[in-house]
Design a protein around this motif. Sequence first.
Motif, mmCIF file in Angstrom:
data_model
loop_
_atom_site.group_PDB
_atom_site.id
_atom_site.type_symbol
_atom_site.label_atom_id
_atom_site.label_comp_id
_atom_site.label_asym_id
_atom_site.label_seq_id
_atom_site.Cartn_x
_atom_site.Cartn_y
_atom_site.Cartn_z
ATOM 1 N N ALA A 178 31.925 33.152 21.892
ATOM 2 C CA ALA A 178 30.574 33.924 21.216
ATOM 3 C C ALA A 178 30.789 35.065 20.155
ATOM 4 C CB ALA A 178 29.755 34.303 22.440
ATOM 5 N N THR A 179 30.281 34.703 19.230
ATOM 6 C CA THR A 179 30.425 35.824 18.057
ATOM 7 C C THR A 179 29.873 37.160 18.526
ATOM 8 O OG1 THR A 179 29.886 33.967 16.524
ATOM 9 C CG2 THR A 179 29.651 36.217 15.797
ATOM 10 N N GLY A 180 30.648 38.201 18.195
ATOM 11 C CA GLY A 180 30.400 39.595 18.653
ATOM 12 C C GLY A 180 29.154 40.251 17.868
ATOM 13 N N ALA A 181 28.678 41.084 18.555
ATOM 14 C CA ALA A 181 27.352 41.538 18.076
ATOM 15 C C ALA A 181 27.553 42.215 16.679
ATOM 16 C CB ALA A 181 26.681 42.527 18.876
ATOM 17 N N THR A 182 26.697 42.252 15.852
ATOM 18 C CA THR A 182 26.896 43.160 14.607
ATOM 19 C C THR A 182 26.663 44.396 14.854
ATOM 20 O OG1 THR A 182 25.955 40.911 13.280
ATOM 21 C CG2 THR A 182 25.951 43.101 12.282
ATOM 22 N N GLY A 183 27.903 45.039 14.149
ATOM 23 C CA GLY A 183 27.814 46.543 14.389
ATOM 24 C C GLY A 183 26.492 47.181 13.400
ATOM 25 N N GLN A 184 25.985 48.227 13.909
ATOM 26 C CA GLN A 184 24.861 48.940 13.083
ATOM 27 C C GLN A 184 25.525 49.484 11.655
ATOM 28 O OE1 GLN A 184 23.277 52.025 15.564
ATOM 29 N NE2 GLN A 184 22.493 50.610 17.063
ATOM 30 N N LYS A 185 24.239 49.516 10.855
ATOM 31 C CA LYS A 185 24.817 49.973 9.628
ATOM 32 C C LYS A 185 24.921 51.535 9.708
ATOM 33 C CE LYS A 185 22.848 50.267 4.807
ATOM 34 N NZ LYS A 185 21.738 49.896 3.986
ATOM 35 N N GLY A 186 25.965 51.936 8.811
ATOM 36 C CA GLY A 186 26.205 53.354 8.897
ATOM 37 C C GLY A 186 25.206 54.154 8.300
ATOM 38 N N ALA A 187 25.295 55.468 8.392
ATOM 39 C CA ALA A 187 24.319 56.273 7.583
ATOM 40 C C ALA A 187 24.598 56.618 6.106
ATOM 41 C CB ALA A 187 24.322 57.711 8.336
ATOM 42 N N THR A 188 23.625 56.578 5.205
ATOM 43 C CA THR A 188 23.694 56.730 3.930
ATOM 44 C C THR A 188 24.262 57.976 3.594
ATOM 45 O OG1 THR A 188 21.782 55.423 3.313
ATOM 46 C CG2 THR A 188 22.429 56.754 1.459
ATOM 47 N N GLY A 189 25.306 58.017 2.550
ATOM 48 C CA GLY A 189 26.054 58.885 2.392
ATOM 49 C C GLY A 189 25.156 60.000 1.504
ATOM 50 N N ALA A 190 25.498 61.253 1.349
ATOM 51 C CA ALA A 190 24.879 62.118 0.574
ATOM 52 C C ALA A 190 24.929 61.854 -0.939
ATOM 53 C CB ALA A 190 25.190 63.662 0.648
ATOM 54 N N THR A 191 23.927 62.283 -1.940
ATOM 55 C CA THR A 191 23.964 61.884 -3.224
ATOM 56 C C THR A 191 25.023 62.782 -4.017
ATOM 57 O OG1 THR A 191 21.553 61.441 -3.358
ATOM 58 C CG2 THR A 191 22.507 61.870 -5.300
ATOM 59 N N GLY A 192 25.648 62.309 -4.798
ATOM 60 C CA GLY A 192 26.811 62.969 -5.290
ATOM 61 C C GLY A 192 26.272 63.824 -6.384
ATOM 62 N N ALA A 193 27.088 64.794 -6.874
ATOM 63 C CA ALA A 193 26.706 65.898 -7.840
ATOM 64 C C ALA A 193 26.441 65.235 -9.445
ATOM 65 C CB ALA A 193 27.889 66.905 -7.850
ATOM 66 N N THR A 194 25.358 65.677 -9.955
ATOM 67 C CA THR A 194 25.170 65.139 -11.447
ATOM 68 C C THR A 194 26.366 65.429 -12.441
ATOM 69 O OG1 THR A 194 22.800 65.793 -10.954
ATOM 70 C CG2 THR A 194 23.361 65.542 -13.291
ATOM 71 N N GLY A 195 26.624 64.174 -13.032
ATOM 72 C CA GLY A 195 27.642 64.377 -13.907
ATOM 73 C C GLY A 195 27.255 65.390 -15.126
ATOM 74 N N GLN A 196 28.139 65.739 -15.958
ATOM 75 C CA GLN A 196 28.106 66.462 -17.106
ATOM 76 C C GLN A 196 27.394 65.767 -18.269
ATOM 77 O OE1 GLN A 196 31.934 67.829 -18.344
ATOM 78 N NE2 GLN A 196 32.012 69.415 -16.838
ATOM 79 N N LYS A 197 26.522 66.645 -19.053
ATOM 80 C CA LYS A 197 25.694 65.839 -20.192
ATOM 81 C C LYS A 197 26.916 65.149 -21.132
ATOM 82 C CE LYS A 197 22.306 66.937 -23.631
ATOM 83 N NZ LYS A 197 21.444 67.904 -24.044
ATOM 84 N N GLY A 198 26.547 64.123 -21.579
ATOM 85 C CA GLY A 198 27.437 63.534 -22.689
ATOM 86 C C GLY A 198 27.208 64.027 -23.935
ATOM 87 N N ALA A 199 28.309 63.801 -24.834
ATOM 88 C CA ALA A 199 28.059 64.377 -26.170
ATOM 89 C C ALA A 199 26.900 63.745 -26.788
ATOM 90 C CB ALA A 199 29.283 64.128 -27.023
ATOM 91 N N THR A 200 26.279 64.598 -27.784
ATOM 92 C CA THR A 200 25.127 64.172 -28.651
ATOM 93 C C THR A 200 25.560 62.701 -29.387
ATOM 94 O OG1 THR A 200 24.300 66.295 -28.458
ATOM 95 C CG2 THR A 200 23.296 64.691 -30.331
ATOM 96 N N GLY A 201 24.744 61.728 -29.394
ATOM 97 C CA GLY A 201 25.283 60.826 -30.406
ATOM 98 C C GLY A 201 25.023 60.995 -31.938
ATOM 99 N N ALA A 202 25.562 60.190 -32.955
ATOM 100 C CA ALA A 202 25.447 60.428 -34.125
ATOM 101 C C ALA A 202 23.895 60.235 -34.498
ATOM 102 C CB ALA A 202 26.279 59.299 -35.072
#
Length: 278
Positions: free
Chosen positions: A93-117
């Motif tokens: 028999a197929t084994g039971a599907t494992g439970q979905k893991g908890a969502t990881g914490a949101t990563g830090a906001t990246g640095q602002k990109g350079a101003t476009g031309a």
Amino acid sequence: MSPRHTPSLLGPLARARFQRAGVLTSLALVIAAGVVTPSAAAAQAVSERPTASPYTGKDCKPSKPHKPRAAGEMYGGKDKCRGATGATGPKGATGATGQKGATGATGATGQKGATGATGATGSNGRPGQDGATGATGATGATGATGAPGPCTEIDASQDSNNFELRAALTPPVMGGPARAYAGIRDLTTAVPGPYRWTDLSTHPNYPQNACGISIAQHAQGMQVEGDLRIDVITTTGVIWQTTCQVVTSNRTLNCANNPWVQVNLQPTPGAVNGGVAP
């Protein structure tokens, strides 16, 4: 003399069942450890089942004892007396599907990109329509009265065929008053002669605010001293007068140094055949 081997107490069918039980036990341990999925482990177990054949060869006669396959493999040998291949077992028999893991914490906001031309300048838009005409504004207050302009005037008289007379009031010179002149021209020549002027603003009592001028003379044949009169009126409405004599022999004026005097009476508002004394 070769040593005696104790025959296995289990027959070929019993040994095959024992081996399958061992495989299933190992499969359960592998699945519990999370190494493979149940379906993969089952497939591996089926592939690892022995593919024994019926008794063959002289060493596999029923009367001759032989070593079990498990014992043979333990000592590095091979079991030449394998039994027939058993039927394939059912899929686990197929084994039971494992439970979905908890969502990881949101990563830090990246640095602002350079101003476009800077982008290219867009084309000019179409001119807008003219707006409606605004209402007429209120009439402004009347401005202050400006300073009076320069007073200039001219007058003429001719009671003789031999000469004609002029009186002129010219604008001020170098900030002084308007100047009064009397003139005469000879008419006895084929071409009228030039005007000859006499400055009357140098006579005594000349009004500094003279702004209008006139000239008059007696009727023809009465050219006597004082027969020519020149009047001026000031910016305040006062009338001044002086006299000259016409010299008929050479068509000139003799004004001597006759002073300016106020006429009697002076104009006054509302007067009827009257006036005010100077």
